[in-house]
Design a protein around this motif. Sequence first.
Motif, mmCIF file in Angstrom:
data_model
loop_
_atom_site.group_PDB
_atom_site.id
_atom_site.type_symbol
_atom_site.label_atom_id
_atom_site.label_comp_id
_atom_site.label_asym_id
_atom_site.label_seq_id
_atom_site.Cartn_x
_atom_site.Cartn_y
_atom_site.Cartn_z
ATOM 1 N N LYS A 136 25.673 36.228 -2.130
ATOM 2 C CA LYS A 136 26.347 35.101 -1.487
ATOM 3 C C LYS A 136 25.328 34.113 -0.934
ATOM 4 O O LYS A 136 25.511 32.890 -1.024
ATOM 5 N N LEU A 137 24.256 34.631 -0.338
ATOM 6 C CA LEU A 137 23.201 33.755 0.179
ATOM 7 C C LEU A 137 22.616 32.896 -0.935
ATOM 8 O O LEU A 137 22.445 31.678 -0.777
ATOM 9 N N VAL A 138 22.309 33.520 -2.061
ATOM 10 C CA VAL A 138 21.747 32.786 -3.201
ATOM 11 C C VAL A 138 22.751 31.753 -3.709
ATOM 12 O O VAL A 138 22.394 30.606 -4.004
ATOM 13 N N ALA A 139 24.011 32.160 -3.805
ATOM 14 C CA ALA A 139 25.045 31.231 -4.269
ATOM 15 C C ALA A 139 25.134 30.025 -3.344
ATOM 16 O O ALA A 139 25.217 28.872 -3.800
ATOM 17 N N ASP A 140 25.105 30.270 -2.041
ATOM 18 C CA ASP A 140 25.218 29.173 -1.080
ATOM 19 C C ASP A 140 24.031 28.216 -1.150
ATOM 20 O O ASP A 140 24.185 27.004 -0.987
ATOM 21 N N HIS A 141 22.840 28.760 -1.427
ATOM 22 C CA HIS A 141 21.633 27.932 -1.411
ATOM 23 C C HIS A 141 21.313 27.310 -2.774
ATOM 24 O O HIS A 141 20.757 26.203 -2.826
ATOM 25 N N LEU A 142 21.644 27.993 -3.867
ATOM 26 C CA LEU A 142 21.121 27.564 -5.161
ATOM 27 C C LEU A 142 22.162 27.222 -6.225
ATOM 28 O O LEU A 142 21.819 26.557 -7.202
ATOM 29 N N LEU A 143 23.416 27.657 -6.073
ATOM 30 C CA LEU A 143 24.408 27.284 -7.091
ATOM 31 C C LEU A 143 24.912 25.865 -6.891
ATOM 32 O O LEU A 143 25.476 25.270 -7.795
ATOM 33 N N ARG A 144 24.751 25.341 -5.701
ATOM 34 C CA ARG A 144 25.011 23.923 -5.426
ATOM 35 C C ARG A 144 26.421 23.493 -5.845
ATOM 36 O O ARG A 144 26.606 22.534 -6.590
#
Length: 293
Positions: free
Chosen positions: A233-241
């Motif tokens: 979720k952290l990665v999605a919030d920061h990098l999936l844009r």
Amino acid sequence: MKKLIVGAAFLLVASFLSFMFAGEPVRVIVFGAHPDDCDIYAGGTAALFSKMGHKVKFVSLTNGDKGHHQMQPEALAARRKQEMQEAARSLGIVYENLDNHDGELMPTLENRKAVIRMICDWKADIVITHRPNDYHPDHRYTSTIVQDAAYMISVPLMVPGGEPLLKAPVFLYMHDNFQKPAPFSPDIVIDITPVIEQKLDAICAHESQVYEWLPWNGGYEEDVPADVAGRRKLVADHLLRRKMSDKYREPALKWYSPKQVKNISYFEAFEICEYGNEPDKEEVLQLFPMLPR
């Protein structure tokens, strides 16, 4: 669930049509500066091409050996190479890197020749890279190297022992937010919603970056959860844009109906570079068979 079923059905139909009518597979090569750049900006489009039986190669022009606050360069380069291969498995593509040091990439003749060779050997129909105006020197110089190769791939004496490409590929730029000297202008917009989990898998494969280096460098290291779901979720919030997709709803109307655009959650967008083939709409539809006709 309904969206996932519709997305899966679309991919199946598109895949069938691709094999029935496209003839030779489309061959795509993406050049990033570091071993996670291609995944972040073109991972969804790569997954769509791969699902439809087309051929995609990601290339990192550096080995990423400086992107960490604790690991030493040699060990980090080896780790990032393993992460690249895990990302490649997630997307169904080929992934390799050139052994330039992170933060030290220069637009040398040696690097230009390497890129010329890779484009020609791959027999690329589509070449994708960074734009030339960017905060990171490695990104800027990757763009310069690829642009400098755009014409030279057709010059036989620049590809000794190889076969030049007399049919110019389409050269595309990946998205960025920089405004000067000119902002990114989306010419081709792709719905990547059906493969967003694959893209997330590929990005998360770069553990040294998304769970360690980027949080430390960005000042949110303490926010990294210990559990897998929380980390994703952290990665999605920061990098999936996902918010980025809102700005592409209007240009997406060139390729999708208003009803389709309303139901799209994630896009990837690309700008056509003037140095290669400048395709019309019909050519784009042939090169990007995941786009609806």
